[in-house]
Write a protein that holds these residues in place. Structure first.
Motif, PDB file in Angstrom:
ATOM      1  N   LEU A  10      34.714 -34.226  -4.657  1.00  0.00           N
ATOM      2  CA  LEU A  10      35.910 -34.668  -5.360  1.00  0.00           C
ATOM      3  C   LEU A  10      36.993 -35.188  -4.426  1.00  0.00           C
ATOM      4  O   LEU A  10      38.130 -35.385  -4.832  1.00  0.00           O
ATOM      5  N   SER A  11      36.631 -35.431  -3.185  1.00  0.00           N
ATOM      6  CA  SER A  11      37.582 -36.058  -2.257  1.00  0.00           C
ATOM      7  C   SER A  11      37.367 -37.565  -2.341  1.00  0.00           C
ATOM      8  O   SER A  11      36.754 -38.183  -1.483  1.00  0.00           O
ATOM      9  N   THR A  12      37.875 -38.118  -3.400  1.00  0.00           N
ATOM     10  CA  THR A  12      37.727 -39.535  -3.681  1.00  0.00           C
ATOM     11  C   THR A  12      39.081 -40.101  -4.093  1.00  0.00           C
ATOM     12  O   THR A  12      39.950 -39.369  -4.569  1.00  0.00           O
ATOM     13  N   SER A  13      39.253 -41.387  -3.929  1.00  0.00           N
ATOM     14  CA  SER A  13      40.536 -42.012  -4.278  1.00  0.00           C
ATOM     15  C   SER A  13      40.794 -42.008  -5.785  1.00  0.00           C
ATOM     16  O   SER A  13      41.901 -42.280  -6.223  1.00  0.00           O
ATOM     17  N   LYS A  14      39.789 -41.691  -6.575  1.00  0.00           N
ATOM     18  CA  LYS A  14      39.949 -41.685  -8.036  1.00  0.00           C
ATOM     19  C   LYS A  14      40.479 -40.362  -8.572  1.00  0.00           C
ATOM     20  O   LYS A  14      40.779 -40.245  -9.749  1.00  0.00           O
ATOM     21  N   ILE A  15      40.583 -39.366  -7.706  1.00  0.00           N
ATOM     22  CA  ILE A  15      41.015 -38.036  -8.142  1.00  0.00           C
ATOM     23  C   ILE A  15      42.171 -37.585  -7.277  1.00  0.00           C
ATOM     24  O   ILE A  15      42.133 -37.702  -6.055  1.00  0.00           O
ATOM     25  N   GLU A  16      43.226 -37.074  -7.924  1.00  0.00           N
ATOM     26  CA  GLU A  16      44.372 -36.524  -7.206  1.00  0.00           C
ATOM     27  C   GLU A  16      44.523 -35.051  -7.564  1.00  0.00           C
ATOM     28  O   GLU A  16      44.354 -34.662  -8.720  1.00  0.00           O
ATOM     29  N   LEU A  17      44.875 -34.266  -6.566  1.00  0.00           N
ATOM     30  CA  LEU A  17      45.120 -32.846  -6.762  1.00  0.00           C
ATOM     31  C   LEU A  17      46.612 -32.636  -7.002  1.00  0.00           C
ATOM     32  O   LEU A  17      47.441 -33.097  -6.234  1.00  0.00           O
ATOM     33  N   HIS A  18      46.938 -31.964  -8.097  1.00  0.00           N
ATOM     34  CA  HIS A  18      48.334 -31.620  -8.407  1.00  0.00           C
ATOM     35  C   HIS A  18      48.418 -30.108  -8.538  1.00  0.00           C
ATOM     36  O   HIS A  18      47.744 -29.524  -9.389  1.00  0.00           O
ATOM     37  N   LEU A  19      49.225 -29.496  -7.710  1.00  0.00           N
ATOM     38  CA  LEU A  19      49.423 -28.055  -7.780  1.00  0.00           C
ATOM     39  C   LEU A  19      50.640 -27.775  -8.655  1.00  0.00           C
ATOM     40  O   LEU A  19      51.644 -28.483  -8.575  1.00  0.00           O
ATOM     41  N   VAL A  20      50.544 -26.747  -9.489  1.00  0.00           N
ATOM     42  CA  VAL A  20      51.625 -26.411 -10.412  1.00  0.00           C
ATOM     43  C   VAL A  20      51.843 -24.910 -10.378  1.00  0.00           C
ATOM     44  O   VAL A  20      50.887 -24.144 -10.522  1.00  0.00           O
ATOM     45  N   PRO A  21      53.095 -24.477 -10.195  1.00  0.00           N
ATOM     46  CA  PRO A  21      53.347 -23.036 -10.162  1.00  0.00           C
ATOM     47  C   PRO A  21      53.270 -22.409 -11.549  1.00  0.00           C
ATOM     48  O   PRO A  21      53.476 -23.085 -12.562  1.00  0.00           O
ATOM     49  N   ASP A 153      66.387 -20.778 -21.066  1.00  0.00           N
ATOM     50  CA  ASP A 153      65.959 -19.378 -20.967  1.00  0.00           C
ATOM     51  C   ASP A 153      66.505 -18.683 -19.720  1.00  0.00           C
ATOM     52  O   ASP A 153      66.201 -17.521 -19.472  1.00  0.00           O
ATOM     53  N   GLY A 154      67.291 -19.405 -18.905  1.00  0.00           N
ATOM     54  CA  GLY A 154      67.871 -18.811 -17.715  1.00  0.00           C
ATOM     55  C   GLY A 154      67.006 -18.902 -16.475  1.00  0.00           C
ATOM     56  O   GLY A 154      67.292 -18.284 -15.458  1.00  0.00           O
ATOM     57  N   TYR A 155      65.946 -19.682 -16.543  1.00  0.00           N
ATOM     58  CA  TYR A 155      65.043 -19.859 -15.413  1.00  0.00           C
ATOM     59  C   TYR A 155      65.358 -21.205 -14.767  1.00  0.00           C
ATOM     60  O   TYR A 155      65.522 -22.203 -15.464  1.00  0.00           O
ATOM     61  N   ILE A 156      65.453 -21.270 -13.460  1.00  0.00           N
ATOM     62  CA  ILE A 156      65.738 -22.529 -12.774  1.00  0.00           C
ATOM     63  C   ILE A 156      64.405 -23.203 -12.430  1.00  0.00           C
ATOM     64  O   ILE A 156      63.705 -22.771 -11.514  1.00  0.00           O
ATOM     65  N   PRO A 157      64.031 -24.245 -13.176  1.00  0.00           N
ATOM     66  CA  PRO A 157      62.703 -24.854 -13.012  1.00  0.00           C
ATOM     67  C   PRO A 157      62.650 -26.022 -12.037  1.00  0.00           C
ATOM     68  O   PRO A 157      61.845 -26.929 -12.205  1.00  0.00           O
ATOM     69  N   CYS A 158      63.497 -26.017 -11.031  1.00  0.00           N
ATOM     70  CA  CYS A 158      63.493 -27.128 -10.079  1.00  0.00           C
ATOM     71  C   CYS A 158      62.103 -27.283  -9.463  1.00  0.00           C
ATOM     72  O   CYS A 158      61.431 -26.294  -9.180  1.00  0.00           O
ATOM     73  N   PRO A 159      61.685 -28.523  -9.228  1.00  0.00           N
ATOM     74  CA  PRO A 159      60.357 -28.741  -8.653  1.00  0.00           C
ATOM     75  C   PRO A 159      60.283 -28.210  -7.222  1.00  0.00           C
ATOM     76  O   PRO A 159      61.282 -28.181  -6.493  1.00  0.00           O
ATOM     77  N   SER A 160      59.109 -27.811  -6.819  1.00  0.00           N
ATOM     78  CA  SER A 160      58.914 -27.229  -5.489  1.00  0.00           C
ATOM     79  C   SER A 160      59.310 -28.197  -4.382  1.00  0.00           C
ATOM     80  O   SER A 160      59.723 -27.769  -3.305  1.00  0.00           O
ATOM     81  N   MET A 161      59.223 -29.496  -4.640  1.00  0.00           N
ATOM     82  CA  MET A 161      59.563 -30.450  -3.578  1.00  0.00           C
ATOM     83  C   MET A 161      61.027 -30.317  -3.160  1.00  0.00           C
ATOM     84  O   MET A 161      61.392 -30.646  -2.041  1.00  0.00           O
ATOM     85  N   LYS A 162      61.877 -29.792  -4.039  1.00  0.00           N
ATOM     86  CA  LYS A 162      63.283 -29.580  -3.687  1.00  0.00           C
ATOM     87  C   LYS A 162      63.396 -28.578  -2.536  1.00  0.00           C
ATOM     88  O   LYS A 162      64.274 -28.696  -1.688  1.00  0.00           O
ATOM     89  N   TYR A 163      62.511 -27.603  -2.515  1.00  0.00           N
ATOM     90  CA  TYR A 163      62.561 -26.556  -1.508  1.00  0.00           C
ATOM     91  C   TYR A 163      61.627 -26.836  -0.329  1.00  0.00           C
ATOM     92  O   TYR A 163      61.708 -26.163   0.680  1.00  0.00           O
ATOM     93  N   GLY A 164      60.759 -27.803  -0.480  1.00  0.00           N
ATOM     94  CA  GLY A 164      59.813 -28.115   0.595  1.00  0.00           C
ATOM     95  C   GLY A 164      59.846 -29.580   0.984  1.00  0.00           C
ATOM     96  O   GLY A 164      58.827 -30.151   1.359  1.00  0.00           O
ATOM     97  N   TRP A 165      61.026 -30.204   0.870  1.00  0.00           N
ATOM     98  CA  TRP A 165      61.149 -31.639   1.091  1.00  0.00           C
ATOM     99  C   TRP A 165      60.682 -32.064   2.477  1.00  0.00           C
ATOM    100  O   TRP A 165      59.967 -33.044   2.633  1.00  0.00           O
ATOM    101  N   PHE A 166      61.071 -31.319   3.515  1.00  0.00           N
ATOM    102  CA  PHE A 166      60.711 -31.716   4.877  1.00  0.00           C
ATOM    103  C   PHE A 166      59.207 -31.603   5.105  1.00  0.00           C
ATOM    104  O   PHE A 166      58.605 -32.453   5.764  1.00  0.00           O
ATOM    105  N   ASP A 167      58.576 -30.578   4.535  1.00  0.00           N
ATOM    106  CA  ASP A 167      57.117 -30.461   4.621  1.00  0.00           C
ATOM    107  C   ASP A 167      56.444 -31.624   3.905  1.00  0.00           C
ATOM    108  O   ASP A 167      55.439 -32.163   4.371  1.00  0.00           O
ATOM    109  N   ARG A 168      56.988 -32.017   2.773  1.00  0.00           N
ATOM    110  CA  ARG A 168      56.442 -33.148   2.020  1.00  0.00           C
ATOM    111  C   ARG A 168      56.580 -34.444   2.810  1.00  0.00           C
ATOM    112  O   ARG A 168      55.680 -35.281   2.812  1.00  0.00           O
ATOM    113  N   MET A 169      57.712 -34.618   3.476  1.00  0.00           N
ATOM    114  CA  MET A 169      57.915 -35.826   4.289  1.00  0.00           C
ATOM    115  C   MET A 169      56.925 -35.853   5.454  1.00  0.00           C
ATOM    116  O   MET A 169      56.373 -36.911   5.772  1.00  0.00           O
TER     117      MET A 169
END
Length: 188
Positions: A10-21, A153-169
């Motif tokens: 499944l390491s092909t350009s037709k498939i992307e891995l999306h991780l979700v908390p 509901d009082g939960y802050i659902p900000c995407p993980s990229m907000k907290y891991g921006w430098f790792d993503r870059m």
């Protein structure tokens, strides 16, 4: 799992891995939920591992999110197996909201009528008016404020990229074929 995906081809350009908390759906998940910055660090490790195995991942956003989900548009609705209509996809999955957030039923709403207003139809108006914490966040065009129900509901659902921006870059740099160079600058 990621190693298995690569082993099974499944390491092909037709498939992307999306991780979700994991997030709360009206239940207590505090025993299994990772704190946002901890999740972002772990996610960066997993995305880098997947990339190293040739699995396609999205390192940084590549488009504007025009709508978060059906709950932020008056033209979307969810109908459950009993014919109850909801404006939010999570409402029929949370026992209390399954009863309290019904906006219509299929047998009472005329087919030409637009659904009645849902609880989050004014989400973007609230964001624009500065009534939501994410109103001035630079990632707002990418996440759209994420999930209005979770904010409500009082939960802050900000995407993980907000907290891991430098790792993503750093991952984006590697995806482009460059080498990440650590220097003495403290960019974080």
């Amino acid at each position: 799992l990621i190693a298995d995906l690569a082993c099974f081809g499944l390491s092909t350009s037709k498939i992307e891995l999306h991780l979700v908390p994991v997030h709360s759906w009206g239940n207590d998940i505090s025993d299994v939920q990772l704190e946002a910055t901890r999740y972002a660090r772990r996610e960066a490790e997993l995305l880098n591992f997947a990339h190293a195995l040739g699995i396609q991942v999205i390192s940084v956003p590549n488009h504007i999110k025009r709508t978060t989900c059906i709950t932020t548009t008056p033209y979307g609705e969810l109908i459950d197996s009993a014919g109850r209509m909801y404006s939010c996809t999570e409402h029929p999955l949370v026992p209390v909201e399954q009863e309290t957030q019904v906006i219509a039923t299929v047998d009472t709403l005329a087919t030409a009528d637009r659904r009645p207003a849902g609880i989050f139809d004014g989400w973007y108006d609230q964001v624009e008016a500065g009534k939501q914490d994410c109103s001035h966040c630079p990632l707002l065009p990418v996440c759209g404020g994420h999930c209005p129900k979770l904010w409500n509901d009082g939960y802050i659902p900000c995407p993980s990229m907000k907290y891991g921006w430098f790792d993503r870059m750093d991952l984006a740099v590697r995806q482009l074929g460059y080498t990440v160079v650590q220097d003495d600058l403290d960019c974080q």
